[in-house]
Motif scaffolding. Structure first.
Motif, short mmCIF file in Angstrom:
data_model
loop_
_atom_site.label_atom_id
_atom_site.label_comp_id
_atom_site.label_asym_id
_atom_site.label_seq_id
_atom_site.Cartn_x
_atom_site.Cartn_y
_atom_site.Cartn_z
N ARG A 16 -11.65 10.61 2.70
CA ARG A 16 -10.50 9.76 2.97
C ARG A 16 -9.33 10.52 3.59
NH1 ARG A 16 -6.49 9.91 -0.88
NH2 ARG A 16 -6.02 7.68 -0.76
N THR A 69 -7.93 7.48 5.74
CA THR A 69 -7.64 6.38 4.82
C THR A 69 -6.49 5.51 5.30
OG1 THR A 69 -7.18 5.80 2.51
CG2 THR A 69 -6.09 7.77 3.37
N HIS A 70 -5.51 6.13 5.98
CA HIS A 70 -4.36 5.37 6.48
C HIS A 70 -4.72 4.46 7.64
CE1 HIS A 70 -1.31 8.52 4.74
NE2 HIS A 70 -1.93 7.81 3.80
N ARG A 116 -5.53 0.83 2.52
CA ARG A 116 -6.13 2.14 2.79
C ARG A 116 -7.63 2.06 2.51
NH1 ARG A 116 -3.27 5.84 -1.24
NH2 ARG A 116 -3.49 3.93 -2.46
N ASP A 157 -10.54 3.88 1.17
CA ASP A 157 -10.90 5.07 0.39
C ASP A 157 -12.37 5.43 0.51
OD1 ASP A 157 -8.37 5.54 -0.45
OD2 ASP A 157 -8.56 4.55 -2.38
N GLU A 186 0.81 -1.21 0.00
CA GLU A 186 0.00 0.00 0.00
C GLU A 186 0.85 1.27 0.00
OE1 GLU A 186 -3.54 0.63 -0.04
OE2 GLU A 186 -3.20 -1.30 -0.99
N ILE A 195 1.00 5.42 -1.62
CA ILE A 195 1.06 6.51 -0.64
C ILE A 195 2.22 7.44 -0.97
CG2 ILE A 195 1.56 7.07 1.77
CD1 ILE A 195 -0.06 4.68 2.60
#
Length: 514
Positions: free
Chosen positions: A304, A321-322, A281, A283, A192, A196
């Motif tokens: 997000r 989102t994280h 994540r 979204d 992921e 990012i």
């Protein structure tokens, strides 16, 4: 005359014999009907998915068919008609049993896959000759310092090939920088983080400049004590000396007395092509606040990039989102803390299966607030009939909406969810139910108990509720802040408007307490 009499008697005997054969066939078909009806009835009753009146009505129909069959056995013409009717009912019950098994199997699948995985990948520059584990001889490898999962993979790799220097970096941006400037030949990190890193100005095309040469999925033990390792929650082994960073306790939400007809579901949409169980994540972050008594559903969307407190990380601030990188519970508690509401269950949807669900439903009718274009597809203000690929484009697009792309995308996603719910609760789904269930089973995961799902289905069948939907999006202003996931680096975040947060809370309270 004797010959004629014997011929008539012979025909009568033949007629009686034929009728006996018909009677036997009719009774056999009736027996098959009854057996299949009993099996279906037991299965449905065990599942608890049908209201009692449905089961009683089904039993009465079967009993009436049996009585008619019995009283028409001596009438040849009627026997043939009843054979056809009985065979039809038997076929319907067998088909119904197969369909119920399919439904039960799918529900069991989406409710049993609660364990999550993280996907770690070895990444090299696009022009690197490295193309797999066997070509790592002498390669310098970078990883996020403290990631015990990455260290475990590297230890295994050492058994197959001699590696060069192994170097730990504090976070993903530094790791990407080391790869691009040649300090290391390969980096190992949560998959992921590749996208990012793309969010940062100096690495806008990072994902296009690298290639993945090896990936592995590692199951997360939900019963182990989590530690922060830079790629999500990891679990210490007996031989590993680790220190827990942050408070792993859940948020203490004020106890509230809601009606028994109220339920709050967290809908999380992950932008990952593959298994829905992979930590990713989130979204899509929507709270569906449902009151079955009033037939109201309020969907509250939180963008997000919202800058929120990660309660399970000692209240550290990060993008919403994280939070998904640290498990679905981290996202849940962040939203519970933000709105002061208790989330009962989550439903997780993977974009990789989104197209299949919509296509299996025969497309959906979605309302668009704006005219916009994605590739060669035009969306107009008003209702748009969308097949799977276009529905996915509609739900994911954000660059067409200047300044508020994530906000509008969230609104569009809620419209898509409304359309899917409307289609799945209509009778039109019956014709394609196997395709729909296959798609759902591969792309949806929930912690809602099977019994609770069946209770909701039973409620819908019993009441035929026409749901009223309301949507609300909490927004704010853009800012630049340090985040828990990428410490020491300024990231774009959305600073939510406190008045809108309070308005969302009030709307939820109103629906829950009606």
């Amino acid at each position: 005359m004797d010959a004629w009499r014997k011929a008539v008697e012979c025909m009568k005997d033949k007629s009686i014999g034929d009728n006996k054969i018909l009677n036997v066939i009719a009774l056999v078909i009736a027996a098959i009907m009854n057996i299949s009806a009993i099996i279906l009835g037991i299965k449905v009753a065990t599942m608890g998915v049908l209201p009692g009146q449905y089961l009683v009505g089904f039993a009465i129909i079967i009993l009436l068919v049996d009585l008619v069959v019995w009283f028409t056995l001596k009438k040849k013409a009627m026997t043939v008609v009843m054979m056809l009717i009985t065979a039809s009912v038997a076929a319907i019950t067998i088909y119904g049993f197969v369909a119920v098994l399919k439904v039960d199997s799918t529900i069991q699948k989406v409710t049993s896959g609660s364990n999550e995985y993280i996907r770690l990948s070895m990444v090299v520059r696009g022009d690197s000759p490295i193309d797999g584990l066997t070509s790592l001889y002498g390669a310098n490898v970078g990883y996020i310092d403290g990631d015990i999962h990455a260290l475990g993979i590297l230890e295994q790799a050492k058994q197959e090939v001699m590696l060069g220097e192994i170097i730990g970096y504090p976070e993903a941006v530094k790791l990407a920088e080391a790869l691009m400037n040649g300090s290391v030949d390969v980096i190992l990190l949560n998959n992921e983080y590749i996208e990012i890193v793309d969010e940062f100005e100096d690495f806008e095309e990072f994902s296009l400049s690298v290639k993945i040469v090896y990936s592995v999925e590692i199951e997360i033990d939900p019963n182990a004590n989590p530690v922060q390792v830079g790629v999500g929650l990891a679990e210490p082994t007996e031989d590993t000396d680790v220190t827990t960073i942050g408070d792993s306790s859940t948020v203490d939400i004020e106890s509230k007395e809601y009606t028994d007809d109220s339920i709050v579901i967290y809908i999380s949409g992950i932008d990952t092509w593959g298994s829905v169980s992979v930590r990713s994540r989130s979204d899509v972050n929507i709270l569906a606040v449902i009151n079955t008594k009033t037939g109201k559903m309020l969907m509250v969307n939180t963008p997000r990039d919202s800058y929120v407190s990660l309660v399970t990380k000692d209240g550290s601030m990060d993008k919403l989102t994280h939070a998904g990188l640290y498990g679905i519970e981290c996202s849940e508690t962040a939203l519970e803390n933000l709105y002061g509401v208790n989330i009962d269950y989550y439903v997780r949807l993977n974009f990789s299966g989104f197209e299949e669900i919509v296509d299996a439903l025969g497309g959906i009718d979605v309302y668009s607030e704006q005219n916009f274009r994605v590739d060669d597809t035009f969306f107009v203000v008003g209702m748009n009939h969308l097949e799977g690929e276009d529905a996915l484009r509609f739900a994911r697009e954000r660059y067409s909406f200047a300044g508020m792309g994530d906000v509008q995308r969230g609104r569009n996603q809620m419209e898509v969810i409304k359309a899917i719910i409307g289609k799945m609760t209509s009778f039109s789904m019956i014709s394609n139910y196997t395709e729909v269930l296959d798609a759902v089973g591969d792309s949806v995961m929930t912690d809602m108990p099977t019994e609770e799902i069946y209770n909701l289905v039973k409620f819908q069948l019993a009441t035929n509720t026409v749901w009223s939907f309301e949507t609300y999006t909490v927004i704010g202003s853009g800012g630049s802040e340090e985040t828990y996931s990428i410490p020491g680096v300024q990231s774009y975040v959305m600073l939510l408007d406190e008045e809108m947060i309070e308005e969302a809370r009030n709307k939820m309270e109103e629906v829950l307490n009606e």
